[in-house]
Design a protein around this motif. Structure first.
Motif, PDB file in Angstrom:
ATOM      1  N   MET A  96     -12.012 -21.861 103.539  1.00  0.00           N
ATOM      2  CA  MET A  96     -12.742 -22.327 104.646  1.00  0.00           C
ATOM      3  C   MET A  96     -12.501 -21.290 105.782  1.00  0.00           C
ATOM      4  O   MET A  96     -11.682 -20.743 105.900  1.00  0.00           O
ATOM      5  N   PHE A  97     -13.823 -20.817 106.365  1.00  0.00           N
ATOM      6  CA  PHE A  97     -13.628 -19.958 107.546  1.00  0.00           C
ATOM      7  C   PHE A  97     -13.132 -21.087 108.720  1.00  0.00           C
ATOM      8  O   PHE A  97     -13.761 -22.214 108.990  1.00  0.00           O
ATOM      9  N   GLY A  98     -12.254 -20.556 109.445  1.00  0.00           N
ATOM     10  CA  GLY A  98     -11.585 -21.519 110.449  1.00  0.00           C
ATOM     11  C   GLY A  98     -12.433 -21.395 111.787  1.00  0.00           C
ATOM     12  O   GLY A  98     -13.415 -20.538 111.945  1.00  0.00           O
ATOM     13  N   PRO A  99     -12.353 -22.094 112.498  1.00  0.00           N
ATOM     14  CA  PRO A  99     -13.102 -21.763 113.821  1.00  0.00           C
ATOM     15  C   PRO A  99     -12.666 -20.910 114.869  1.00  0.00           C
ATOM     16  O   PRO A  99     -13.444 -20.437 115.535  1.00  0.00           O
ATOM     17  N   GLU A 100     -11.639 -20.221 114.452  1.00  0.00           N
ATOM     18  CA  GLU A 100     -11.217 -18.739 115.374  1.00  0.00           C
ATOM     19  C   GLU A 100     -12.066 -17.784 114.642  1.00  0.00           C
ATOM     20  O   GLU A 100     -12.061 -16.430 115.367  1.00  0.00           O
ATOM     21  N   THR A 101     -12.525 -17.661 113.477  1.00  0.00           N
ATOM     22  CA  THR A 101     -13.150 -16.551 112.810  1.00  0.00           C
ATOM     23  C   THR A 101     -14.540 -16.234 113.448  1.00  0.00           C
ATOM     24  O   THR A 101     -15.277 -17.304 114.069  1.00  0.00           O
ATOM     25  N   PRO A 102     -15.358 -15.174 113.240  1.00  0.00           N
ATOM     26  CA  PRO A 102     -16.737 -14.943 113.606  1.00  0.00           C
ATOM     27  C   PRO A 102     -17.600 -15.956 113.018  1.00  0.00           C
ATOM     28  O   PRO A 102     -18.602 -16.447 113.705  1.00  0.00           O
ATOM     29  N   GLU A 103     -17.431 -16.410 111.714  1.00  0.00           N
ATOM     30  CA  GLU A 103     -18.279 -17.290 111.032  1.00  0.00           C
ATOM     31  C   GLU A 103     -18.424 -18.588 111.401  1.00  0.00           C
ATOM     32  O   GLU A 103     -19.282 -19.094 111.903  1.00  0.00           O
ATOM     33  N   GLY A 104     -16.752 -18.926 111.904  1.00  0.00           N
ATOM     34  CA  GLY A 104     -16.939 -20.311 112.454  1.00  0.00           C
ATOM     35  C   GLY A 104     -17.160 -20.471 113.827  1.00  0.00           C
ATOM     36  O   GLY A 104     -18.041 -21.641 114.155  1.00  0.00           O
ATOM     37  N   LYS A 105     -17.302 -19.266 114.414  1.00  0.00           N
ATOM     38  CA  LYS A 105     -17.726 -19.494 115.935  1.00  0.00           C
ATOM     39  C   LYS A 105     -19.270 -19.398 116.010  1.00  0.00           C
ATOM     40  O   LYS A 105     -19.877 -20.226 116.727  1.00  0.00           O
ATOM     41  N   ALA A 106     -19.745 -18.785 115.060  1.00  0.00           N
ATOM     42  CA  ALA A 106     -21.230 -18.763 114.858  1.00  0.00           C
ATOM     43  C   ALA A 106     -21.906 -19.871 114.527  1.00  0.00           C
ATOM     44  O   ALA A 106     -22.721 -20.274 115.337  1.00  0.00           O
ATOM     45  N   VAL A 107     -21.279 -20.511 113.691  1.00  0.00           N
ATOM     46  CA  VAL A 107     -21.960 -21.761 113.039  1.00  0.00           C
ATOM     47  C   VAL A 107     -21.633 -23.047 114.311  1.00  0.00           C
ATOM     48  O   VAL A 107     -22.507 -23.707 114.669  1.00  0.00           O
ATOM     49  N   ALA A 108     -20.481 -22.795 114.931  1.00  0.00           N
ATOM     50  CA  ALA A 108     -20.342 -24.027 116.074  1.00  0.00           C
ATOM     51  C   ALA A 108     -20.998 -23.704 117.257  1.00  0.00           C
ATOM     52  O   ALA A 108     -21.444 -24.528 117.915  1.00  0.00           O
ATOM     53  N   GLU A 109     -21.677 -22.270 117.423  1.00  0.00           N
ATOM     54  CA  GLU A 109     -22.543 -22.122 118.374  1.00  0.00           C
ATOM     55  C   GLU A 109     -24.006 -22.790 118.062  1.00  0.00           C
ATOM     56  O   GLU A 109     -24.573 -23.344 119.209  1.00  0.00           O
ATOM     57  N   VAL A 110     -24.363 -22.520 116.963  1.00  0.00           N
ATOM     58  CA  VAL A 110     -25.603 -23.240 116.486  1.00  0.00           C
ATOM     59  C   VAL A 110     -25.563 -24.487 116.664  1.00  0.00           C
ATOM     60  O   VAL A 110     -26.425 -25.250 116.986  1.00  0.00           O
ATOM     61  N   TRP A 111     -24.524 -25.311 116.104  1.00  0.00           N
ATOM     62  CA  TRP A 111     -24.199 -26.722 116.065  1.00  0.00           C
ATOM     63  C   TRP A 111     -24.298 -27.198 117.565  1.00  0.00           C
ATOM     64  O   TRP A 111     -24.881 -28.386 117.872  1.00  0.00           O
ATOM     65  N   LYS A 112     -23.671 -26.403 118.417  1.00  0.00           N
ATOM     66  CA  LYS A 112     -23.736 -26.874 119.930  1.00  0.00           C
ATOM     67  C   LYS A 112     -25.173 -27.085 120.523  1.00  0.00           C
ATOM     68  O   LYS A 112     -25.216 -27.748 121.220  1.00  0.00           O
ATOM     69  N   ASP A 113     -26.074 -26.263 119.916  1.00  0.00           N
ATOM     70  CA  ASP A 113     -27.411 -26.320 120.437  1.00  0.00           C
ATOM     71  C   ASP A 113     -28.387 -27.060 119.613  1.00  0.00           C
ATOM     72  O   ASP A 113     -29.494 -27.136 120.088  1.00  0.00           O
ATOM     73  N   THR A 114     -27.716 -27.727 118.806  1.00  0.00           N
ATOM     74  CA  THR A 114     -28.775 -28.615 117.742  1.00  0.00           C
ATOM     75  C   THR A 114     -29.075 -29.892 118.755  1.00  0.00           C
ATOM     76  O   THR A 114     -28.416 -30.413 119.843  1.00  0.00           O
ATOM     77  N   LYS A 115     -30.308 -30.605 118.359  1.00  0.00           N
ATOM     78  CA  LYS A 115     -30.657 -31.898 118.730  1.00  0.00           C
ATOM     79  C   LYS A 115     -30.109 -32.918 118.006  1.00  0.00           C
ATOM     80  O   LYS A 115     -29.805 -32.629 116.879  1.00  0.00           O
ATOM     81  N   ARG A 116     -29.870 -34.045 118.582  1.00  0.00           N
ATOM     82  CA  ARG A 116     -29.283 -35.244 118.219  1.00  0.00           C
ATOM     83  C   ARG A 116     -30.058 -35.465 116.587  1.00  0.00           C
ATOM     84  O   ARG A 116     -29.442 -35.799 115.527  1.00  0.00           O
ATOM     85  N   ARG A 117     -31.230 -35.466 116.645  1.00  0.00           N
ATOM     86  CA  ARG A 117     -32.089 -35.596 115.230  1.00  0.00           C
ATOM     87  C   ARG A 117     -31.569 -34.748 114.376  1.00  0.00           C
ATOM     88  O   ARG A 117     -31.574 -35.212 112.908  1.00  0.00           O
TER      89      ARG A 117
END
Length: 90
Positions: A25-46
């Motif tokens: 697993m890519f952890g939240p501190e990795t570039p990959e983890g951060k990239a996906v977290a940023e996308v997730w942060k910008d998602t709509k509830r639906r």
């Protein structure tokens, strides 16, 4: 945590990214983890609900699949960008 419905505060209702070569697993501190977290942060509830429906409830409803296709596309774009930036030392 609920398998039946999406819960905003549930840590298990969020994407997890794995290295396809190692299976780790890519952890939240990795570039990959951060990239996906940023996308997730910008998602709509639906989109988050569709993610839950597809991953936890195995939904194949057209609406869920359409939202998942868009979400996964954005995650893939973010992962590619993170990889490029990491390889250039940015």
């Amino acid at each position: 945590m609920s398998m039946e419905r999406f819960e905003e505060e549930c840590a298990d209702c969020r994407p997890v990214i794995f290295d396809p070569h190692t299976g780790r697993m890519f952890g939240p501190e990795t570039p990959e983890g951060k990239a996906v977290a940023e996308v997730w942060k910008d998602t709509k509830r639906r989109e988050r609900v569709a993610f839950h429906n597809a991953t936890c409830k195995n939904s194949r409803a057209p609406r869920d699949m359409k939202l998942m296709k868009s979400l996964v596309g954005r995650m893939n774009d973010a992962l590619k960008k993170a990889k490029e930036e990491d390889s250039h030392g940015s």
